[in-house]
Scaffold this motif. Structure first.
Motif, PDB file in Angstrom:
ATOM      1  N   HIS A 146       1.025  -1.242   0.030  1.00 41.84           N
ATOM      2  CA  HIS A 146       0.066   0.014   0.051  1.00 41.84           C
ATOM      3  C   HIS A 146       0.758   1.144   0.045  1.00 41.84           C
ATOM      4  CE1 HIS A 146      -3.796  -2.290   0.324  1.00 41.84           C
ATOM      5  NE2 HIS A 146      -3.180  -3.055   1.167  1.00 41.84           N
ATOM      6  N   GLY A 147       2.067   1.197  -0.306  1.00 40.79           N
ATOM      7  CA  GLY A 147       3.006   2.343  -0.329  1.00 40.79           C
ATOM      8  C   GLY A 147       3.703   2.973   0.976  1.00 40.79           C
ATOM      9  N   LEU A 148       3.261   2.124   2.069  1.00 37.96           N
ATOM     10  CA  LEU A 148       3.781   2.885   3.198  1.00 37.96           C
ATOM     11  C   LEU A 148       5.196   2.494   3.327  1.00 37.96           C
ATOM     12  CD1 LEU A 148       0.533   2.742   3.456  1.00 37.96           C
ATOM     13  CD2 LEU A 148       0.708   2.602   5.700  1.00 37.96           C
ATOM     14  N   ILE A 149       5.752   1.541   2.548  1.00 33.16           N
ATOM     15  CA  ILE A 149       7.314   1.064   2.856  1.00 33.16           C
ATOM     16  C   ILE A 149       7.952   1.330   1.472  1.00 33.16           C
ATOM     17  CG2 ILE A 149       8.951  -0.808   3.158  1.00 33.16           C
ATOM     18  CD1 ILE A 149       7.385  -0.427   5.485  1.00 33.16           C
ATOM     19  N   ARG A 150       9.081   2.074   1.837  1.00 31.47           N
ATOM     20  CA  ARG A 150       9.942   2.333   0.438  1.00 31.47           C
ATOM     21  C   ARG A 150      10.207   0.995  -0.372  1.00 31.47           C
ATOM     22  NH1 ARG A 150      15.504   4.130   3.263  1.00 31.47           N
ATOM     23  NH2 ARG A 150      16.185   4.111   1.027  1.00 31.47           N
ATOM     24  N   HIS A 151      10.336   1.355  -1.812  1.00 33.23           N
ATOM     25  CA  HIS A 151      10.330  -0.005  -2.622  1.00 33.23           C
ATOM     26  C   HIS A 151      11.662   0.064  -3.371  1.00 33.23           C
ATOM     27  CE1 HIS A 151       5.972   0.797  -2.605  1.00 33.23           C
ATOM     28  NE2 HIS A 151       5.904  -0.387  -3.391  1.00 33.23           N
ATOM     29  N   ASP A 152      12.849   0.676  -2.734  1.00 34.87           N
ATOM     30  CA  ASP A 152      14.075   0.389  -3.464  1.00 34.87           C
ATOM     31  C   ASP A 152      15.249  -0.591  -2.334  1.00 34.87           C
ATOM     32  OD1 ASP A 152      14.355   1.845  -0.916  1.00 34.87           O
ATOM     33  OD2 ASP A 152      15.946   3.321  -1.413  1.00 34.87           O
TER      34      ASP A 152
END
Length: 238
Positions: A146-152
């Motif tokens: 849900h986009g609450l954690i970074r994706h890198d």
């Protein structure tokens, strides 16, 4: 509730409280049903009206403690979905966990308690679902989705990092040493988790609400399994 049931419930509560106190003082292996009964001010046979064995009593006691933990987290998430933001959830998990005396005894090393909790495969798997590492492994993908954690960074690395941070701060915050004067441990933890995990762009309110709901669903499933264990641990005549 009838007076008889209420009376029986008060007795059961005294037995549970006494068992908790004795286990915390002496450990699982040294505690007997006779000691629990004496501490609770009831006959030994009364204990067996509720639990068929000491092991069942303590299993139920530990499960009750975890239900209390989940109820607190769920209540906070329900009242404010933004509680699932990592920087807010991490301090809440630690502060709430510090109120679990049996869990703290387990962490400090009680082989009797550990053996009891892992004796049955089903119980072992259930209790494993509420360990810090399991919470991170389960929760990080939900927050990431849900986009609450970074994706890198890879999810396993993020889960491992969060678990390490939680363990470190939990140890520091539960030990005899206190934070230096003027230092708020919760704020330091929140900032560390924010820098470690959260994305540079804040998620939308809709994303936060969706993450909160999915997180709550998982917690409720674990809660229901714990309640089933509690019921299973009790003497059938109840």
């Amino acid at each position: 509730m009838s007076p008889l049931i209420e009376h029986r419930s008060r007795k059961a509560a005294r037995i549970l409280d006494s068992a908790r106190e004795l286990v915390l003082d002496h450990g699982v292996r040294k505690v007997t049903v006779s000691e629990i009964a004496q501490c609770a001010g009831v006959g030994k046979g009364t204990v067996y009206l509720y639990w068929s064995a000491k092991e069942d009593l303590i299993l139920g006691l530990f499960a009750r403690e975890l239900v209390t933990f989940l109820d607190e987290i769920l209540a906070r998430i329900t009242a404010d979905p933004a509680t699932v933001l990592p920087r807010r959830l991490a301090p809440l998990l630690i502060r709430t966990g510090l109120n679990l005396p049996l869990a703290r005894r387990l962490q400090s090393g009680d082989p009797g308690l550990l053996r009891l909790l892992t004796q049955q495969a089903g119980d072992r798997e259930l209790f494993a679902r509420v360990t810090p590492s399991a919470v991170c492994e389960t929760g990080i993908p939900i927050l990431h989705r849900h986009g609450l954690i970074r994706h890198d960074r890879p999810l396993p690395e993020q889960a491992y990092a969060l678990n390490a941070v939680l363990i470190g701060f939990s140890t520091a915050m539960s030990g005899p040493a206190t934070a230096p004067l003027g230092v708020d441990a919760d704020e330091v933890l929140a900032d560390a988790v924010n820098q470690l995990l959260e994305p540079p762009v804040a998620p939308s309110g809709r994303a936060i609400a969706a993450a909160a709901e999915e997180t709550a669903v998982v917690m409720r499933q674990i809660r229901e399994a714990l309640l089933a264990l509690i019921e299973r641990s009790q003497t059938p005549q109840q």
